[in-house]
Design an enzyme around this catalytic site. Sequence first.
Site, PDB file in Angstrom:
ATOM      1  N   HIS A 173       0.860  -1.261   0.133  1.00 26.44           N
ATOM      2  CA  HIS A 173      -0.079  -0.034  -0.129  1.00 26.44           C
ATOM      3  C   HIS A 173       0.792   1.224  -0.018  1.00 26.44           C
ATOM      4  O   HIS A 173       1.882   1.255   0.609  1.00 26.44           O
ATOM      5  CB  HIS A 173      -1.195   0.024   1.148  1.00 26.44           C
ATOM      6  N   ASP A 192       5.948   1.748   6.852  1.00 27.03           N
ATOM      7  CA  ASP A 192       4.557   1.498   6.659  1.00 27.03           C
ATOM      8  C   ASP A 192       4.008   2.519   5.827  1.00 27.03           C
ATOM      9  O   ASP A 192       3.476   3.366   6.043  1.00 27.03           O
ATOM     10  CB  ASP A 192       3.910   1.446   8.025  1.00 27.03           C
ATOM     11  N   GLU A 226      -5.320   2.169   2.269  1.00 25.35           N
ATOM     12  CA  GLU A 226      -4.983   1.061   3.016  1.00 25.35           C
ATOM     13  C   GLU A 226      -5.443   1.623   4.557  1.00 25.35           C
ATOM     14  O   GLU A 226      -6.283   0.471   5.310  1.00 25.35           O
ATOM     15  CB  GLU A 226      -3.792   0.341   3.018  1.00 25.35           C
ATOM     16  N   GLU A 227      -4.670   2.378   4.997  1.00 28.91           N
ATOM     17  CA  GLU A 227      -4.908   2.789   6.240  1.00 28.91           C
ATOM     18  C   GLU A 227      -6.207   3.292   6.933  1.00 28.91           C
ATOM     19  O   GLU A 227      -6.505   3.003   8.193  1.00 28.91           O
ATOM     20  CB  GLU A 227      -3.793   3.975   6.572  1.00 28.91           C
ATOM     21  N   ASP A 254       3.431  -5.718   3.416  1.00 29.66           N
ATOM     22  CA  ASP A 254       3.064  -4.711   4.179  1.00 29.66           C
ATOM     23  C   ASP A 254       4.055  -4.407   5.581  1.00 29.66           C
ATOM     24  O   ASP A 254       3.775  -5.205   6.439  1.00 29.66           O
ATOM     25  CB  ASP A 254       1.695  -4.345   4.692  1.00 29.66           C
ATOM     26  N   HIS A 330       2.916   5.006  11.955  1.00 32.72           N
ATOM     27  CA  HIS A 330       1.773   5.979  12.170  1.00 32.72           C
ATOM     28  C   HIS A 330       2.267   7.430  12.713  1.00 32.72           C
ATOM     29  O   HIS A 330       1.341   7.840  13.301  1.00 32.72           O
ATOM     30  CB  HIS A 330       0.576   5.205  12.824  1.00 32.72           C
TER      31      HIS A 330
END
Length: 363
Positions: A173, A192, A226-227, A254, A330
């Site tokens: 992603h 990520d 995706e998130e 991922d 994140h």
Amino acid sequence: MKSSLTYLLTACYAAAVASQPTGSSDKLGHERSLIQVGESHIPIWMMEQEVLGLIRSKKTFMDITGNNLLPAMVYPTEPRQKAVVQEIHQLLSPDSMRIFLTTFSSFPNRYCRSHYGVKSSDWLYNTVAELIKNNRGTLNRRVPHRRISQQSIVVRIEGQGNLASEVVVVGAHQDSINQANPYMGRSPGADDDGSGSTTIFETLSALLRAQYQPARSLEFHWYAGEEIGLVGSQDIAQDYANRNVNVRAMLQLDMTGFTDHSGNMGIVTDFVHPELTQFTRQLVHTYSNLTALDFQCGYACSDHASWSKYGFPSAMPFESNEMELNPYIHSDKDTVETVDFDHMLQFAKIATGFAVELTHTSE
Ligand SMILES: *[C@@H]1O[C@H](CO)[C@@H](O)[C@H](O)[C@H]1NC(C)=O
């Protein structure tokens, strides 16, 4: 990777798999049935008329509606294309991956609804277009989504011969998120999922430079959104289900870059296809220097779950067997300095093995 807050929702997944895809009954309210005509055939949603047509043409099949099972599939019992794969491995370069990821993680963020998420997607599309431009038989397209401005990107190396309609997918992603401030906050998303995006780009690059010609069609997907709930991959998997695309296998990468240098990596065992997962373990053993350890990553932890939801076989190797090894994701701390390009190289080797072993021959 989505965080593990959704673990509790696991039970809902069973319901989702058992239920029919959106639009699975027609305007008259007639229900469709999920029909499988052979072990290595993708189940297809059929109207009663179509099922009767199968009976009239003396085809045997199982109605597996509501079975909550992924299709039975037969994969090679062990890797068989070592010479081809290992030659392509020579073309994989940690330095190239570092160059790609340094730019890809330099956008303020790649949030799927932000201006930057569109900019980063444009850069990715143009970079992929540049990579494939001299390869006839390789096409790229952008997939718009209704609810987000970022677009997914799909590259397809067309197969040759009677297996060309079957597809093997390698995905990652492209979006990132700063969970404290998605639109304006910095989220380099180096691990990520810049790492997975980079790993599959490098794999594609090596295959093209080796002039690899698959028998099955081979696709590379960079999913948007995706998130925020697997938005891009669900759109694409649903579209493939609606068009009855015969997806033989899907590999999701991922997070491939963060490591504690233990020599271990993870193999996701929930919401994946068991036989394809077993084959992926063998790929890890044959083509990397890492030890594959099983772990569960929870409901909808990444885009492989979208493919499982629509009845397609998927597998997911992961950087570690500990889901939360990387404390930086994140946030603004998920930077290129924190990932290990030799670790990512191992995943590019595994992805190359997956792509070649499953598209090379009729097995
Ligand atoms: C695997 O090989 C890479 C070099 O390609 C090396 O940096 C790494 O330390 C090796 N890992 C293990 C666990 O042996």
